[in-house]
Every structure is written in structure tokens, then in C-alpha cells.
Write a protein that holds these residues in place. Sequence first.
Motif, PDB file in Angstrom:
ATOM      1  N   GLY A  73       0.810  -1.213   0.000  1.00 34.60           N
ATOM      2  CA  GLY A  73       0.000   0.000   0.000  1.00 34.60           C
ATOM      3  C   GLY A  73       0.840   1.259   0.000  1.00 34.60           C
ATOM      4  N   HIS A  74       1.968   1.221   0.699  1.00 38.07           N
ATOM      5  CA  HIS A  74       2.958   2.294   0.634  1.00 38.07           C
ATOM      6  C   HIS A  74       4.298   1.680   1.009  1.00 38.07           C
ATOM      7  CE1 HIS A  74       3.419   2.673   5.036  1.00 38.07           C
ATOM      8  NE2 HIS A  74       2.136   2.348   5.061  1.00 38.07           N
ATOM      9  N   GLY A  75       5.352   2.267   0.509  1.00 34.99           N
ATOM     10  CA  GLY A  75       6.677   1.725   0.777  1.00 34.99           C
ATOM     11  C   GLY A  75       7.695   2.306  -0.166  1.00 34.99           C
ATOM     12  N   VAL A  76       8.781   1.562  -0.409  1.00 33.51           N
ATOM     13  CA  VAL A  76       9.844   2.048  -1.285  1.00 33.51           C
ATOM     14  C   VAL A  76      10.270   0.947  -2.246  1.00 33.51           C
ATOM     15  CG1 VAL A  76      10.706   3.740   0.386  1.00 33.51           C
ATOM     16  CG2 VAL A  76      11.682   1.429   0.332  1.00 33.51           C
ATOM     17  N   VAL A  77      10.848   1.394  -3.371  1.00 32.47           N
ATOM     18  CA  VAL A  77      11.407   0.505  -4.376  1.00 32.47           C
ATOM     19  C   VAL A  77      12.812   1.001  -4.690  1.00 32.47           C
ATOM     20  CG1 VAL A  77      11.148  -0.475  -6.686  1.00 32.47           C
ATOM     21  CG2 VAL A  77       9.114   0.198  -5.395  1.00 32.47           C
ATOM     22  N   ASP A  78      13.792   0.113  -4.613  1.00 34.37           N
ATOM     23  CA  ASP A  78      15.147   0.471  -5.025  1.00 34.37           C
ATOM     24  C   ASP A  78      15.252   0.376  -6.538  1.00 34.37           C
ATOM     25  OD1 ASP A  78      16.143   0.956  -2.454  1.00 34.37           O
ATOM     26  OD2 ASP A  78      16.527  -1.178  -2.121  1.00 34.37           O
ATOM     27  N   ALA A  79      15.940   1.332  -7.126  1.00 40.17           N
ATOM     28  CA  ALA A  79      16.021   1.401  -8.585  1.00 40.17           C
ATOM     29  C   ALA A  79      17.365   1.981  -8.997  1.00 40.17           C
ATOM     30  CB  ALA A  79      14.882   2.255  -9.134  1.00 40.17           C
ATOM     31  N   LYS A  80      17.686   1.815 -10.255  1.00 37.46           N
ATOM     32  CA  LYS A  80      18.910   2.415 -10.785  1.00 37.46           C
ATOM     33  C   LYS A  80      18.682   2.861 -12.213  1.00 37.46           C
ATOM     34  CE  LYS A  80      20.646  -2.299 -11.524  1.00 37.46           C
ATOM     35  NZ  LYS A  80      21.676  -3.280 -11.120  1.00 37.46           N
ATOM     36  N   LEU A  81      19.349   3.949 -12.567  1.00 37.20           N
ATOM     37  CA  LEU A  81      19.336   4.441 -13.934  1.00 37.20           C
ATOM     38  C   LEU A  81      20.724   4.194 -14.516  1.00 37.20           C
ATOM     39  CD1 LEU A  81      17.775   7.746 -15.195  1.00 37.20           C
ATOM     40  CD2 LEU A  81      19.943   6.958 -16.087  1.00 37.20           C
ATOM     41  N   ARG A  82      20.762   3.472 -15.624  1.00 32.38           N
ATOM     42  CA  ARG A  82      22.017   3.150 -16.289  1.00 32.38           C
ATOM     43  C   ARG A  82      21.888   3.506 -17.768  1.00 32.38           C
ATOM     44  NH1 ARG A  82      22.901   2.885 -11.640  1.00 32.38           N
ATOM     45  NH2 ARG A  82      23.927   1.206 -10.446  1.00 32.38           N
ATOM     46  N   LYS A  83      22.700   4.462 -18.178  1.00 34.91           N
ATOM     47  CA  LYS A  83      22.667   4.882 -19.591  1.00 34.91           C
ATOM     48  C   LYS A  83      24.028   5.475 -19.946  1.00 34.91           C
ATOM     49  CE  LYS A  83      19.920   7.489 -22.956  1.00 34.91           C
ATOM     50  NZ  LYS A  83      20.976   8.295 -23.606  1.00 34.91           N
ATOM     51  N   GLY A  84      24.804   4.766 -20.746  1.00 37.03           N
ATOM     52  CA  GLY A  84      26.132   5.246 -21.085  1.00 37.03           C
ATOM     53  C   GLY A  84      26.980   5.383 -19.840  1.00 37.03           C
ATOM     54  N   ASP A  85      27.502   6.587 -19.609  1.00 40.18           N
ATOM     55  CA  ASP A  85      28.317   6.848 -18.425  1.00 40.18           C
ATOM     56  C   ASP A  85      27.484   7.202 -17.192  1.00 40.18           C
ATOM     57  OD1 ASP A  85      30.622   6.439 -19.930  1.00 40.18           O
ATOM     58  OD2 ASP A  85      30.779   8.560 -20.493  1.00 40.18           O
ATOM     59  N   VAL A  86      26.183   7.280 -17.352  1.00 40.40           N
ATOM     60  CA  VAL A  86      25.303   7.655 -16.236  1.00 40.40           C
ATOM     61  C   VAL A  86      24.972   6.437 -15.385  1.00 40.40           C
ATOM     62  CG1 VAL A  86      23.062   8.615 -15.598  1.00 40.40           C
ATOM     63  CG2 VAL A  86      24.302   9.540 -17.564  1.00 40.40           C
ATOM     64  N   ALA A  87      25.234   6.540 -14.086  1.00 38.72           N
ATOM     65  CA  ALA A  87      24.901   5.464 -13.145  1.00 38.72           C
ATOM     66  C   ALA A  87      24.402   6.116 -11.859  1.00 38.72           C
ATOM     67  CB  ALA A  87      26.112   4.583 -12.877  1.00 38.72           C
ATOM     68  N   ILE A  88      23.090   6.154 -11.678  1.00 38.97           N
ATOM     69  CA  ILE A  88      22.469   6.785 -10.512  1.00 38.97           C
ATOM     70  C   ILE A  88      21.569   5.769  -9.821  1.00 38.97           C
ATOM     71  CG2 ILE A  88      21.093   8.721  -9.666  1.00 38.97           C
ATOM     72  CD1 ILE A  88      21.675  10.148 -12.318  1.00 38.97           C
ATOM     73  N   ASP A  89      21.711   5.646  -8.508  1.00 35.57           N
ATOM     74  CA  ASP A  89      20.839   4.780  -7.718  1.00 35.57           C
ATOM     75  C   ASP A  89      19.768   5.629  -7.030  1.00 35.57           C
ATOM     76  OD1 ASP A  89      22.381   2.590  -8.416  1.00 35.57           O
ATOM     77  OD2 ASP A  89      23.664   2.756  -6.652  1.00 35.57           O
ATOM     78  N   TYR A  90      18.563   5.092  -6.981  1.00 31.26           N
ATOM     79  CA  TYR A  90      17.430   5.791  -6.392  1.00 31.26           C
ATOM     80  C   TYR A  90      16.694   4.889  -5.403  1.00 31.26           C
ATOM     81  CZ  TYR A  90      17.684   9.002 -10.445  1.00 31.26           C
ATOM     82  OH  TYR A  90      18.084   9.899 -11.402  1.00 31.26           O
ATOM     83  N   THR A  91      16.063   5.513  -4.425  1.00 32.12           N
ATOM     84  CA  THR A  91      15.054   4.846  -3.611  1.00 32.12           C
ATOM     85  C   THR A  91      13.753   5.601  -3.836  1.00 32.12           C
ATOM     86  OG1 THR A  91      16.645   4.131  -1.943  1.00 32.12           O
ATOM     87  CG2 THR A  91      14.329   4.176  -1.297  1.00 32.12           C
ATOM     88  N   VAL A  92      12.798   4.939  -4.475  1.00 28.06           N
ATOM     89  CA  VAL A  92      11.544   5.584  -4.880  1.00 28.06           C
ATOM     90  C   VAL A  92      10.451   5.248  -3.874  1.00 28.06           C
ATOM     91  CG1 VAL A  92       9.897   5.898  -6.751  1.00 28.06           C
ATOM     92  CG2 VAL A  92      12.264   5.246  -7.274  1.00 28.06           C
ATOM     93  N   GLY A  93       9.774   6.252  -3.382  1.00 22.19           N
ATOM     94  CA  GLY A  93       8.621   6.014  -2.525  1.00 22.19           C
ATOM     95  C   GLY A  93       7.371   5.796  -3.365  1.00 22.19           C
ATOM     96  N   TYR A  94       6.466   4.983  -2.849  1.00 25.16           N
ATOM     97  CA  TYR A  94       5.170   4.832  -3.507  1.00 25.16           C
ATOM     98  C   TYR A  94       4.069   4.880  -2.463  1.00 25.16           C
ATOM     99  CZ  TYR A  94       4.954  -0.108  -2.051  1.00 25.16           C
ATOM    100  OH  TYR A  94       4.917  -1.264  -1.307  1.00 25.16           O
ATOM    101  N   GLN A  95       2.905   5.307  -2.893  1.00 19.38           N
ATOM    102  CA  GLN A  95       1.766   5.486  -1.998  1.00 19.38           C
ATOM    103  C   GLN A  95       0.492   5.258  -2.784  1.00 19.38           C
ATOM    104  OE1 GLN A  95       1.655   6.900   1.407  1.00 19.38           O
ATOM    105  NE2 GLN A  95      -0.522   6.431   1.317  1.00 19.38           N
TER     106      GLN A  95
END
Length: 215
Positions: A178-200
Motif C-alpha cells: 500500500g505504501h513503501g519504497v522501491v530500489d532502482a537504478k538508472l544506467r545509460k552510457g556513463d550515467v549510473a544513478i541509484d534511487y530509492t523511490v517512494g510509492y503510496q
Amino acid sequence: MAIAYRQRIDDDTEFALWKIEETAEDLYVQLQLNDEEKAVVEKLGTNKRHLHWLSTRVLLRHMLSTNEYIDCQVDSHGKPYLVNHPYQISFSHSFDFAAVMISKKYHVGIDIELVKEKVERIAHKFMNPNERGFISEERKIEELYVCWCAKEAIYKCYGQKEVSFLDNILLEPFRFEGHGVVDAKLRKGDVAIDYTVGYQQYEDYMIGYVTEYSV
């Protein structure tokens, strides 16, 4: 209608929802718009997009608690930004709700979607086989919307075009509650960013929201 829901992430970051019950005229009179913005509103006509555009700006004005003119521009990638206020911003809307996220410290991204069964038919277009494999049968539709909203929020937060939901934004398994977080990453070429996304989940809608340190 006033703000329907508001959630503070930290001292400098929050998001809010506006339930659109007003007419376009009711929303319009609450705004200060320059000639360029008035032309944009006129071009939108009288459909739902018209109400969405107006309601996100009304909600932004309420969140900033200002009577001054808000100079809100859009960059070459379509990402909105404020000229005369020290906030990063993100907008979203779906049917009867508008959503706005603001932060003084972070780049932000938010997405809101009305939950519908049809998302199952397009899941293969935005989720790779590994991601589709961790979706449960019991809460399939809700979990698919978490995935879509999470990827859309990351896309908006990153703020660059030519990012593939399928190939560049990758989600880790999560348990829907119902609510929480999802770990995610963006990978594109030299771009490497990690995210923690909230959802509700809010009524019949799903919200995804994310922050990334400003640079």
C-alpha cells in the motif's frame, strides 16, 4: 477544493495532491499569468488537459504560500523549473487529481496514475523480463502501477530525454504494502544513478515520488 493530501519528506521536501472539482474559470482566477502563459492556456482549449495545467499551478501556489507572480518555465527537455523561487519542482496529473512535488535541496520527480486493469497489456513495453518475474499474481495490477510510477518519477527527476523505461531504468524486487519504497537504478552510457523511490496508494490512484541530490 483545498489540498486533498500532503506528505512531507523532510524539512525542505514535500508533495501534495489537489482534487480537481473546480471549473477552469475558478482555477484561472487564482493565478497570476503573463501573456505567454495565457496563450498556453488558450491553446489547451477546454478539455481535461486545460484543468490539469491550471490545477498544478494553483497547487504550486498553495504549496509555496505566495501571492507573488510565480515564474515557472520549461527547459529544453520539458522539465519545469522556477525562476524566482529556490525550489526544484515536478508536476503530474491523472483524471481528477493533480500532484506537485517541491524541494529546496533535491531534484525531484513525481507521478500519479489512476489504477486500471489495462496496464497489464503494456507491461512488456516498460518492464524487462526480470522485473515482470517478481510481480505477484495477488496484487499484480497495483504492483505494475508501482513500477510504472517509479520509472516515471525517476525519468522526471533525471530530467533528460531519450531515457528508456525498459532498458535504462531498472527496478529491484519489492513487496507491495500500500505504501513503501522501491530500489532502482538508472544506467545509460556513463550515467549510473541509484534511487530509492517512494510509492503510496491513495484512493484509486498510485503515486510514485523520488529525490536526488542537486548538483
